[in-house]
Design a protein around this motif. Structure first.
Motif, mmCIF file in Angstrom:
data_model
loop_
_atom_site.group_PDB
_atom_site.id
_atom_site.type_symbol
_atom_site.label_atom_id
_atom_site.label_comp_id
_atom_site.label_asym_id
_atom_site.label_seq_id
_atom_site.Cartn_x
_atom_site.Cartn_y
_atom_site.Cartn_z
ATOM 1 N N VAL A 175 41.247 66.252 76.508
ATOM 2 C CA VAL A 175 41.475 67.177 75.398
ATOM 3 C C VAL A 175 40.867 68.531 75.739
ATOM 4 O O VAL A 175 39.647 68.647 75.887
ATOM 5 C CB VAL A 175 40.870 66.641 74.092
ATOM 6 N N GLU A 176 41.739 69.528 75.848
ATOM 7 C CA GLU A 176 41.289 70.887 76.154
ATOM 8 C C GLU A 176 41.024 71.663 74.872
ATOM 9 O O GLU A 176 41.625 71.397 73.824
ATOM 10 C CB GLU A 176 42.350 71.659 76.958
ATOM 11 N N SER A 177 40.148 72.645 74.981
ATOM 12 C CA SER A 177 39.888 73.564 73.880
ATOM 13 C C SER A 177 39.310 74.846 74.444
ATOM 14 O O SER A 177 38.973 74.924 75.641
ATOM 15 C CB SER A 177 38.919 72.945 72.859
ATOM 16 N N GLY A 178 39.200 75.866 73.588
ATOM 17 C CA GLY A 178 38.551 77.103 73.983
ATOM 18 C C GLY A 178 39.483 78.268 74.253
ATOM 19 O O GLY A 178 39.029 79.381 74.506
ATOM 20 N N GLY A 179 40.787 78.033 74.211
ATOM 21 C CA GLY A 179 41.716 79.116 74.439
ATOM 22 C C GLY A 179 41.717 80.112 73.287
ATOM 23 O O GLY A 179 41.082 79.896 72.249
ATOM 24 N N GLY A 180 42.446 81.204 73.482
ATOM 25 C CA GLY A 180 42.541 82.215 72.443
ATOM 26 C C GLY A 180 43.111 83.505 72.969
ATOM 27 O O GLY A 180 43.618 83.567 74.095
ATOM 28 N N LEU A 181 43.016 84.534 72.144
ATOM 29 C CA LEU A 181 43.488 85.873 72.482
ATOM 30 C C LEU A 181 42.286 86.710 72.908
ATOM 31 O O LEU A 181 41.276 86.767 72.184
ATOM 32 C CB LEU A 181 44.177 86.506 71.276
ATOM 33 N N VAL A 182 42.401 87.348 74.071
ATOM 34 C CA VAL A 182 41.299 88.156 74.590
ATOM 35 C C VAL A 182 41.870 89.403 75.237
ATOM 36 O O VAL A 182 42.995 89.379 75.763
ATOM 37 C CB VAL A 182 40.452 87.326 75.584
ATOM 38 N N GLN A 183 41.109 90.484 75.204
ATOM 39 C CA GLN A 183 41.550 91.721 75.828
ATOM 40 C C GLN A 183 41.364 91.662 77.340
ATOM 41 O O GLN A 183 40.505 90.904 77.843
ATOM 42 C CB GLN A 183 40.759 92.901 75.260
ATOM 43 N N PRO A 184 42.133 92.437 78.076
ATOM 44 C CA PRO A 184 41.922 92.508 79.531
ATOM 45 C C PRO A 184 40.471 92.848 79.845
ATOM 46 O O PRO A 184 39.867 93.699 79.197
ATOM 47 C CB PRO A 184 42.873 93.623 79.964
ATOM 48 N N GLY A 185 39.943 92.150 80.845
ATOM 49 C CA GLY A 185 38.543 92.317 81.207
ATOM 50 C C GLY A 185 37.608 91.385 80.480
ATOM 51 O O GLY A 185 36.424 91.296 80.831
ATOM 52 N N GLY A 186 38.118 90.692 79.476
ATOM 53 C CA GLY A 186 37.296 89.798 78.689
ATOM 54 C C GLY A 186 37.083 88.444 79.334
ATOM 55 O O GLY A 186 37.528 88.197 80.470
#
Length: 115
Positions: A5-16
């Motif tokens: 089970v994976e988790s932790g993804g999301g939307l992030v800005q370049p360089g983040g």
């Protein structure tokens, strides 16, 4: 039964940065390597990293080497993938793979890198 089970993804800005987790169950976690793959829209799934069992250095695809790191916690049955200096081309669904015969996949976690 074997589960990843994976988790932790999301939307992030370049360089983040993001940290992904893969929690495993149903097998002797410490005895098996775990790998991370990713699949971008319209592209084939590609290898990202392997985290071997034992005290062995992880290996990484050339496209992420120097930006991503990986580790495992055999007490928590968890593998981590630290994504640093993220680029828009890192946008993908990230999957972990492992278990007996390396035959099991998680459901994936979406990583989107965008300003």
């Amino acid at each position: 039964q074997v589960q990843l089970v994976e988790s932790g993804g999301g939307l992030v800005q370049p360089g983040g940065s993001l940290r992904l987790s893969c929690v495993a169950s149903g097998f002797t976690f410490s005895s098996y390597s775990i790998a991370w793959y990713r699949q971008a829209p319209g592209k084939q799934r590609e290898f990202v990293a392997t985290i071997p069992s034992g005290d062995v250095t992880p290996t990484f695809a050339a496209s992420v080497k120097g930006r991503f790191t990986a580790s495992r916690d055999n007490v928590k049955n968890t593998v981590y993938l630290q994504l640093n200096s993220l680029k828009p081309e890192d946008t993908a669904v990230y999957y972990c793979r492992g278990g007996p015969a390396f035959d099991y996949w998680g459901q994936g976690t979406q990583v989107t890198v965008s300003s």
